[in-house]
Design a protein around this motif. Sequence first.
Motif, mmCIF file in Angstrom:
data_model
loop_
_atom_site.group_PDB
_atom_site.id
_atom_site.type_symbol
_atom_site.label_atom_id
_atom_site.label_comp_id
_atom_site.label_asym_id
_atom_site.label_seq_id
_atom_site.Cartn_x
_atom_site.Cartn_y
_atom_site.Cartn_z
ATOM 1 N N GLY A 211 1.069 -1.219 0.029
ATOM 2 C CA GLY A 211 -0.095 0.015 0.055
ATOM 3 C C GLY A 211 1.278 1.173 -0.242
ATOM 4 O O GLY A 211 0.020 2.184 0.659
ATOM 5 N N GLY A 212 1.999 1.208 -0.837
ATOM 6 C CA GLY A 212 2.840 2.191 -0.655
ATOM 7 C C GLY A 212 3.747 2.636 0.552
ATOM 8 O O GLY A 212 4.844 3.529 0.230
ATOM 9 N N ILE A 213 4.024 1.576 1.451
ATOM 10 C CA ILE A 213 5.284 1.446 2.023
ATOM 11 C C ILE A 213 6.243 1.136 1.714
ATOM 12 O O ILE A 213 7.811 1.730 2.215
ATOM 13 C CB ILE A 213 4.907 -0.089 2.756
ATOM 14 C CG1 ILE A 213 3.651 1.018 4.305
ATOM 15 C CG2 ILE A 213 5.941 0.423 4.219
ATOM 16 C CD1 ILE A 213 3.142 -0.197 4.810
ATOM 17 N N SER A 214 6.458 -0.115 0.901
ATOM 18 C CA SER A 214 7.641 -0.036 0.119
ATOM 19 C C SER A 214 8.636 1.354 -0.819
ATOM 20 O O SER A 214 9.571 1.897 -0.438
ATOM 21 C CB SER A 214 8.099 -1.208 -0.643
ATOM 22 O OG SER A 214 7.137 -0.797 -2.036
ATOM 23 N N ALA A 215 7.749 1.573 -1.161
ATOM 24 C CA ALA A 215 7.838 3.577 -1.686
ATOM 25 C C ALA A 215 8.112 4.203 -0.931
ATOM 26 O O ALA A 215 9.598 5.441 -0.938
ATOM 27 C CB ALA A 215 6.964 3.847 -2.879
ATOM 28 N N LEU A 216 7.674 4.876 -0.115
ATOM 29 C CA LEU A 216 7.806 5.341 1.445
ATOM 30 C C LEU A 216 9.274 5.055 1.803
ATOM 31 O O LEU A 216 10.308 5.703 1.935
ATOM 32 C CB LEU A 216 6.724 5.206 2.060
ATOM 33 C CG LEU A 216 7.038 6.140 3.871
ATOM 34 C CD1 LEU A 216 7.383 7.399 3.956
ATOM 35 C CD2 LEU A 216 6.068 5.714 4.453
ATOM 36 N N LEU A 217 9.433 3.620 1.983
ATOM 37 C CA LEU A 217 11.134 3.608 2.580
ATOM 38 C C LEU A 217 12.151 3.934 1.700
ATOM 39 O O LEU A 217 13.220 3.849 1.949
ATOM 40 C CB LEU A 217 10.731 1.507 3.226
ATOM 41 C CG LEU A 217 10.061 1.348 4.103
ATOM 42 C CD1 LEU A 217 10.124 0.177 4.749
ATOM 43 C CD2 LEU A 217 10.140 2.790 5.863
ATOM 44 N N THR A 218 11.517 3.538 0.339
ATOM 45 C CA THR A 218 12.815 3.229 -0.521
ATOM 46 C C THR A 218 13.537 4.811 -0.834
ATOM 47 O O THR A 218 14.401 5.073 -0.641
ATOM 48 C CB THR A 218 12.035 3.394 -1.839
ATOM 49 O OG1 THR A 218 12.465 2.265 -1.696
ATOM 50 C CG2 THR A 218 13.053 3.317 -2.670
ATOM 51 N N MET A 219 12.216 6.218 -0.551
ATOM 52 C CA MET A 219 11.963 7.792 0.221
ATOM 53 C C MET A 219 12.778 7.556 1.093
ATOM 54 O O MET A 219 13.979 8.444 0.740
ATOM 55 C CB MET A 219 11.106 7.737 -0.627
ATOM 56 C CG MET A 219 10.406 8.066 -2.000
ATOM 57 S SD MET A 219 8.545 8.574 -2.836
ATOM 58 C CE MET A 219 8.583 8.500 -4.186
ATOM 59 N N LEU A 220 13.067 7.218 1.768
ATOM 60 C CA LEU A 220 13.263 7.381 3.357
ATOM 61 C C LEU A 220 15.147 7.221 3.351
ATOM 62 O O LEU A 220 15.615 7.895 4.002
ATOM 63 C CB LEU A 220 12.865 6.757 4.339
ATOM 64 C CG LEU A 220 11.182 7.555 4.951
ATOM 65 C CD1 LEU A 220 10.172 6.951 6.187
ATOM 66 C CD2 LEU A 220 11.434 8.915 5.612
ATOM 67 N N ASN A 221 15.048 6.105 2.600
ATOM 68 C CA ASN A 221 16.375 5.791 1.994
ATOM 69 C C ASN A 221 16.907 5.873 1.639
ATOM 70 O O ASN A 221 18.198 5.554 1.344
ATOM 71 C CB ASN A 221 15.753 4.194 2.603
ATOM 72 C CG ASN A 221 15.823 3.440 4.174
ATOM 73 O OD1 ASN A 221 16.574 3.479 5.269
ATOM 74 N ND2 ASN A 221 14.661 3.512 4.234
ATOM 75 N N SER A 222 17.143 6.452 0.277
ATOM 76 C CA SER A 222 17.156 7.662 -0.463
ATOM 77 C C SER A 222 19.240 7.964 -0.113
ATOM 78 O O SER A 222 19.266 8.643 0.811
ATOM 79 C CB SER A 222 17.153 8.377 -1.355
ATOM 80 O OG SER A 222 17.581 9.022 -2.396
ATOM 81 N N CYS A 223 20.201 7.513 -1.231
ATOM 82 C CA CYS A 223 21.190 7.435 -0.610
ATOM 83 C C CYS A 223 21.677 9.498 -1.860
ATOM 84 O O CYS A 223 22.758 9.428 -1.251
ATOM 85 C CB CYS A 223 22.432 6.865 -1.400
ATOM 86 S SG CYS A 223 22.244 6.370 -3.060
ATOM 87 N N ALA A 224 20.743 9.465 -2.045
ATOM 88 C CA ALA A 224 21.009 10.907 -3.039
ATOM 89 C C ALA A 224 20.037 12.731 -1.698
ATOM 90 O O ALA A 224 19.604 11.910 -0.710
ATOM 91 C CB ALA A 224 19.835 10.845 -4.244
ATOM 92 N N SER A 225 21.403 13.081 -1.984
ATOM 93 C CA SER A 225 20.794 14.218 -0.997
ATOM 94 C C SER A 225 19.648 15.419 -0.980
ATOM 95 O O SER A 225 19.685 15.102 -2.341
ATOM 96 C CB SER A 225 22.061 14.914 -1.189
ATOM 97 O OG SER A 225 23.601 14.038 -0.119
ATOM 98 N N GLY A 226 19.658 16.116 -0.143
ATOM 99 C CA GLY A 226 18.377 17.556 -1.064
ATOM 100 C C GLY A 226 16.913 16.696 -0.779
ATOM 101 O O GLY A 226 16.748 17.100 -1.920
ATOM 102 N N ILE A 227 16.487 15.700 -0.872
ATOM 103 C CA ILE A 227 15.355 14.984 -0.388
ATOM 104 C C ILE A 227 14.163 14.804 0.356
ATOM 105 O O ILE A 227 15.390 14.304 1.721
ATOM 106 C CB ILE A 227 14.477 13.359 -1.165
ATOM 107 C CG1 ILE A 227 16.002 13.218 -2.650
ATOM 108 C CG2 ILE A 227 13.897 12.772 -1.206
ATOM 109 C CD1 ILE A 227 16.275 11.763 -2.791
ATOM 110 N N GLY A 228 13.312 15.894 0.220
ATOM 111 C CA GLY A 228 11.948 15.662 1.533
ATOM 112 C C GLY A 228 11.725 14.693 0.753
ATOM 113 O O GLY A 228 10.608 14.898 0.234
ATOM 114 N N VAL A 229 10.422 13.994 1.908
ATOM 115 C CA VAL A 229 9.679 12.670 1.490
ATOM 116 C C VAL A 229 8.307 12.906 2.917
ATOM 117 O O VAL A 229 8.223 13.076 3.754
ATOM 118 C CB VAL A 229 9.874 11.327 2.147
ATOM 119 C CG1 VAL A 229 8.656 10.243 1.666
ATOM 120 C CG2 VAL A 229 11.330 11.548 1.366
ATOM 121 N N VAL A 230 7.086 12.775 2.099
ATOM 122 C CA VAL A 230 6.039 13.374 2.587
ATOM 123 C C VAL A 230 4.947 11.481 2.747
ATOM 124 O O VAL A 230 5.573 11.111 2.158
ATOM 125 C CB VAL A 230 5.444 14.217 1.976
ATOM 126 C CG1 VAL A 230 5.934 15.824 1.766
ATOM 127 C CG2 VAL A 230 4.445 14.314 0.405
#
Length: 256
Positions: A211-230
Amino acid sequence: MTDKNIEVILNQVKEGKVEVEDAMKSLKNLPFEDLGYAKIDHHRGLRNGYPEVIYCEGKATEHVVGIVEKMINRGSNVLATRATREVFEAVKKIADHAEYHELARMITIKQQEIVASRHKILVMTAGTSDIPVSEEAAITAEMLGNTVERLYDVGVAGIHRLLSNIDKLNEASVIVTVAGMEGALASVVGGLVDKPVIAVPTSVGYGANLGGISALLTMLNSCASGIGVVNIDNGFGGGYLASTINRQIELAGKVD
């Protein structure tokens, strides 16, 4: 109630065109108006730069209509999210200039001129299935006074589609990336640009997407800098945050 509204009232009092008592009547519902079932925050535009937004899901239709009516009576632009067509039809009866955005499930009512920013927000999706959430982000940003460009279906499964649009990424001041499945688009974009990237995970995907948790965790664990997650499917939050950042860029430009 915006800073411009109050400035007009104060100038009218100063010039003797409006009596103090009448001005007080116009201002008496600041900071909020109590309807019993809702307390409308007319002061929010002054505090935050943007008026209150109506979240329709879970509200009775008559309550949404009541809130909209009070807001339009005060000359505010209205943005209502997660609205059904049934709610829109009820709102339309009191605001014939209301518009319904089917994909985004949003109602917009424009009563004040919206001057688009010079700096651009780019809203992009990994896939076509992410467009409803992306449209929620884009329409939110537009209603809050931003120039918005859309770039859809450029996910990592065909990364050449993204790389062929690199100029659009470079032209934007803020980028909103909307993706489901594994949510890798935000990381890829974050590694390509020197600007804020707002990642919006969606619930699009098969079972292990959760239900979107995998995408959320990927974005939260991104190795790229300057990303904010909602939050998951929170296109409104992504568009609002992008608008807030873009507004600061605009204000800084005016000071310079």
